[in-house]
Scaffold this active site. Structure first.
Site, PDB file in Angstrom:
ATOM      1  N   LYS A  86      36.283  39.405  41.447  1.00  0.00           N
ATOM      2  CA  LYS A  86      37.735  39.425  41.248  1.00  0.00           C
ATOM      3  C   LYS A  86      38.477  38.612  42.293  1.00  0.00           C
ATOM      4  CE  LYS A  86      37.207  44.078  39.369  1.00  0.00           C
ATOM      5  NZ  LYS A  86      37.484  45.518  39.594  1.00  0.00           N
ATOM      6  N   ARG A 105      38.300  57.623  38.189  1.00  0.00           N
ATOM      7  CA  ARG A 105      38.991  56.713  37.263  1.00  0.00           C
ATOM      8  C   ARG A 105      38.957  57.279  35.861  1.00  0.00           C
ATOM      9  NH1 ARG A 105      41.228  53.960  40.947  1.00  0.00           N
ATOM     10  NH2 ARG A 105      42.042  52.733  39.219  1.00  0.00           N
ATOM     11  N   PRO A 161      43.963  43.189  36.775  1.00  0.00           N
ATOM     12  CA  PRO A 161      43.049  42.048  36.801  1.00  0.00           C
ATOM     13  C   PRO A 161      41.585  42.403  37.073  1.00  0.00           C
ATOM     14  CG  PRO A 161      45.035  41.529  37.995  1.00  0.00           C
ATOM     15  CD  PRO A 161      45.074  42.991  37.701  1.00  0.00           C
ATOM     16  N   GLU A 162      40.754  42.060  36.118  1.00  0.00           N
ATOM     17  CA  GLU A 162      39.310  42.127  36.277  1.00  0.00           C
ATOM     18  C   GLU A 162      38.815  40.685  36.173  1.00  0.00           C
ATOM     19  OE1 GLU A 162      37.449  45.490  34.113  1.00  0.00           O
ATOM     20  OE2 GLU A 162      39.362  45.693  33.108  1.00  0.00           O
TER      21      GLU A 162
END
Length: 258
Positions: A59, A249, A2-3
């Site tokens: 978020k 990342r 989820p962004e």
DNA sequence: ATACGAGCCTGGATGC
DNA sequence: TGCATCCAGGCTCGTA
């Protein structure tokens, strides 16, 4: 996962499912997702209250009730859905909010990296959101420029730093940088006026599309549609994409276009 | 201020 | 088939 776009989707789920409805029953199936709140206090605070218009910042999803605010963060695997209370709970359903005989809001999350907080008042809300930068969907150009150029790290690190700008995650950052034709390793503080303009424009466009879709859509014409391919190819120039690591990342980008 | 690694938690994919 | 290892789109913390 989820962004910002996903959370915006969850906000719509909450609104459609529960806005204006009274919370009849709160059932915690896994206390591991509760932060700074006990099952008892959560139930006492929410049962009998009515969900009002939900908000979002970055978020975070803010489930307002007119009294305390339920604060939800979805980590990497969380989601919010509307189900029938009769449907058996699934393995990763952690908290259930029954709001009608036939409606139940469910917080589902496999990995439990984040979870639920309860803010008793606006001071608590502010404390939880305290370190966040402006929301990526509503930030204006001046604030965007100011936020980005104040940092000397790589532009990808800065874009995904929630304290600079709230809402962008790993996928969105890669997608936006690819569209703006900027290397993820460029120094944010060294971006010129034109770079910032492209970044801002593409951030807005990308967010708008993704919010409509409810997520960052893995379309063929998007970079995101190719990041999991075994030998990913740039949908714009046809050249091979490169996989690197930025700030720990996974990063996918096109050495030819960017 | 920035960078890096470890850690939180779980499950799927991969390699032997 | 079994088992170890790595990896994942989140974030926080400690160290350098």
């Amino acid at each position: 996962m989820p962004e910002l776009p996903d959370v915006e989707g969850f906000r719509r789920v909450l609104r459609a499912c529960a806005k204006g409805r009274t919370i009849q029953h709160v059932e915690v199936l896994d206390t591991g997702v509760l932060h700074e709140v006990s099952v008892r206090r959560l139930r006492d605070a929410l049962e009998g209250r009515r969900f009002t218009e939900p908000e979002r910042h970055g978020k975070w999803l803010l489930a307002r009730t007119g009294g305390p605010t339920l604060m939800l963060h979805f980590g990497m695997t969380g989601q919010l859905l509307c189900a029938d209370p009769q449907d058996p709970a699934e393995a990763h359903d952690r908290v259930l909010f029954t709001v009608a005989r036939d409606r139940q809001l469910r917080y589902r999350d496999q990995r439990k990296l984040r979870g639920l907080w309860l803010a008793d008042d606006e001071f608590e809300v502010a404390r939880l959101l305290g370190g966040l930068g402006p929301d990526a969907l509503t930030v204006d150009r001046d604030d965007f420029d100011a936020a980005l150029t104040a940092h000397r790290g790589s532009v990808k690190t800065v874009l995904t730093d929630q304290g600079v700008l709230a809402g962008l995650g790993n996928l969105l950052a890669d997608e936006i940088l690819w569209r703006a034709r900027l290397r993820p390793t460029s120094r944010a503080s060294e971006l010129d006026e034109a770079d910032l303009g492209h970044l801002y424009t593409h951030m807005r466009r990308t967010l708008r599309s993704a919010v409509t879709a409810g997520r960052v859509p893995p379309r063929d014409s998007w970079l995101t549609g190719h990041r999991d391919d075994p030998h990913p190819v740039c949908p714009r120039c046809g050249g091979p994409l490169r996989r690197t690591r930025t700030a720990g990342r996974g990063t996918v980008w096109c050495p030819r276009c960017q």
